[in-house]
Enzyme design. Structure first.
Site, PDB file in Angstrom:
ATOM      1  N   TYR A   1      16.011  30.069   7.143  1.00 25.90           N
ATOM      2  CA  TYR A   1      14.778  30.763   7.538  1.00 25.90           C
ATOM      3  C   TYR A   1      14.641  30.813   9.054  1.00 25.90           C
ATOM      4  CZ  TYR A   1      13.157  30.459   2.710  1.00 25.90           C
ATOM      5  OH  TYR A   1      13.028  30.586   1.354  1.00 25.90           O
TER       6      TYR A   1
ATOM      7  N   ARG B   1     -10.361  -0.379  15.401  1.00 24.98           N
ATOM      8  CA  ARG B   1     -10.383   0.571  14.291  1.00 24.98           C
ATOM      9  C   ARG B   1     -11.407   0.056  13.281  1.00 24.98           C
ATOM     10  NH1 ARG B   1      -4.766   1.525  11.201  1.00 24.98           N
ATOM     11  NH2 ARG B   1      -5.256  -0.618  10.594  1.00 24.98           N
TER      12      ARG B   1
ATOM     13  N   LYS C   1       0.847  -1.210   0.000  1.00 22.77           N
ATOM     14  CA  LYS C   1       0.000   0.000   0.000  1.00 22.77           C
ATOM     15  C   LYS C   1       0.875   1.251   0.000  1.00 22.77           C
ATOM     16  CE  LYS C   1      -0.279  -0.355   5.046  1.00 22.77           C
ATOM     17  NZ  LYS C   1      -1.082  -0.878   6.162  1.00 22.77           N
TER      18      LYS C   1
ATOM     19  N   MET D   1      12.412  24.249   1.483  1.00 22.34           N
ATOM     20  CA  MET D   1      11.689  23.435   0.499  1.00 22.34           C
ATOM     21  C   MET D   1      12.623  22.601  -0.373  1.00 22.34           C
ATOM     22  SD  MET D   1       8.933  24.597  -2.404  1.00 22.34           S
ATOM     23  CE  MET D   1       7.831  25.408  -1.264  1.00 22.34           C
TER      24      MET D   1
END
Ligand SMILES: *Cc1c(COP(=O)(O)O)cnc(C)c1O
Length: 359
Positions: A255, A130, A34, A303
């Site tokens: 940053y 679940r 998956k 990024m």
């Protein structure tokens, strides 16, 4: 230059499947692919393991359909099952096996007209809470399941662990006992073990095991690595230094100016950022491999780039290879530094990272 790429070792995949089989020789293996095979490339992984696996498991119908349409003719199981009648029809028409975890799905199968009955795996809730039928619900619905014209005779029983990676957790024994109780008296196949079940809970090895993370050479536990379990890392996430800069004491980088040099040093700028799926949450100090040693990330991951402190005496050059995780630096170690699990790191790589496959 193929900067910021992930190399996937096909021989490591095959080694890991063989190692997991050796731990549970009597069980068949449904390899879990998956989420794009946990970021490793679903089709390539399926093609590589097709002849060695007894089948594949995915979460969603669209994943199974992609595999069928690519010519994978192995057994395919959709772990979440179908959500509506159109989806059930797609599964039946493409010979894809389904999980049934609710009465609602059963009602749909009781009223639908399908071209052929579905191979059905009945999900039992033994403690994960679940998905799945609780014991009383299971007992009540089983006669209807057995009578349903759209369900093949002899469904498989399946359940899922909540804490299999925690060797001390009392829920594991409880879930195994509960599952054994529910299977008692039915002449059906059963499936309980995920990776941690295979590695840590021999009592959970049933007719079908369902390894996911361990196939990719990654430990399901937080305090060890695949290597400790005779698994080989499959993915190497790598890039290159695109700049090496003198960085004086007292200056910040990146940053937010969150990191400041305590002494004169050299910083390396690596072409890898959260736009590639490398976690922005990786704090200063997260290890990165460069030229045979580990160096710390400094400042915020941006990024497209991140910075590492190479040290004042560094001799590294632009173009040098950098490994973010892989054989040189276990992804489990990076996950720990970041405060997440390796499952999330490998699954979150973005499409900008080119995957290449090595024999
Ligand atoms: C994802 C999944 C697995 C595989 O779990 P790993 O911990 O990756 O081995 C097995 N069974 C089910 C139902 C799953 O959803």
């Amino acid at each position: 230059m193929n900067i910021a790429n992930a190399a996937v070792s096909l021989s490591a995949l095959q080694h890991n499947l063989a190692a997991l089989r050796a731990l549970a020789p009597a069980s068949k293996v449904l390899v879990v692919i998956k989420a794009n095979a946990y970021g490793h490339g679903m089709l390539q992984v399926a093609k590589c393991l097709q002849q060695y696996a007894d089948g594949f498991a995915v979460a969603r119908t669209n994943e199974a359909l992609t595999l069928r349409q690519a010519g994978i003719n192995s057994k395919l199981l959709v772990l979440e099952g179908f959500f509506d009648e159109a989806e059930a029809l797609i599964l039946a028409s493409n010979d894809i096996s389904t999980v049934i975890h609710s009465e609602q799905q059963l009602i749909q199968l009781e009223t639908l007209r399908l071209p052929n009955p579905l191979d059905t795996w009945i999900k039992l809730d033994t403690g994960m809470h679940r998905l799945g039928l609780l014991p009383e619900q299971f007992t009540a619905l089983m006669p209807r399941i057995e009578a349903c014209h759209n369900i093949q005779t002899k469904p498989t029983f399946i359940s899922h662990f909540a804490c299999a990676d925690e060797i001390e957790h009392p829920l594991n024994r409880k879930q195994i006992a509960e599952f054994n109780d529910l299977c008692e008296g039915y002449d059906v196949e059963a499936s309980l073990a995920n990776s941690a079940g295979i590695l840590l809970w021999p009592d959970s090895h049933k007719d079908w095991n369902r390894p996911g993370i361990s196939i990719y050479g990654i430990s399901p536990q937080i305090d060890n690595t695949g290597k400790d379990l005779n698994l080989l890392p499959v993915m190497t996430l790598q890039s290159n230094l695109i700049a090496v800069r003198e960085h004086p004491k007292g200056e910040t980088v990146g940053y937010g100016a969150t990191w400041q040099a305590e002494q004169d040093t050299r910083l390396g700028v690596v072409a890898m950022g959260y736009g590639d799926g490398y976690p922005r949450s990786a704090p200063s100090g997260t290890p990165v491999w460069v030229n045979g040693r580990l160096v710390p990330i400094v400042g915020r991951v941006s990024m497209d780039m991140l910075c590492v402190d190479l040290g004042a005496k560094a001799t590294d050059s632009v173009g040098d290879r950098v490994v973010l995780w892989g054989a040189e630096l276990p992804v489990e170690t990076v996950a720990k530094a970041v405060g997440t699990i390796a499952y999330e790191l490998v699954t979150k790589l973005t499409s900008r990272v080119r995957l290449s496959y090595i024999k």
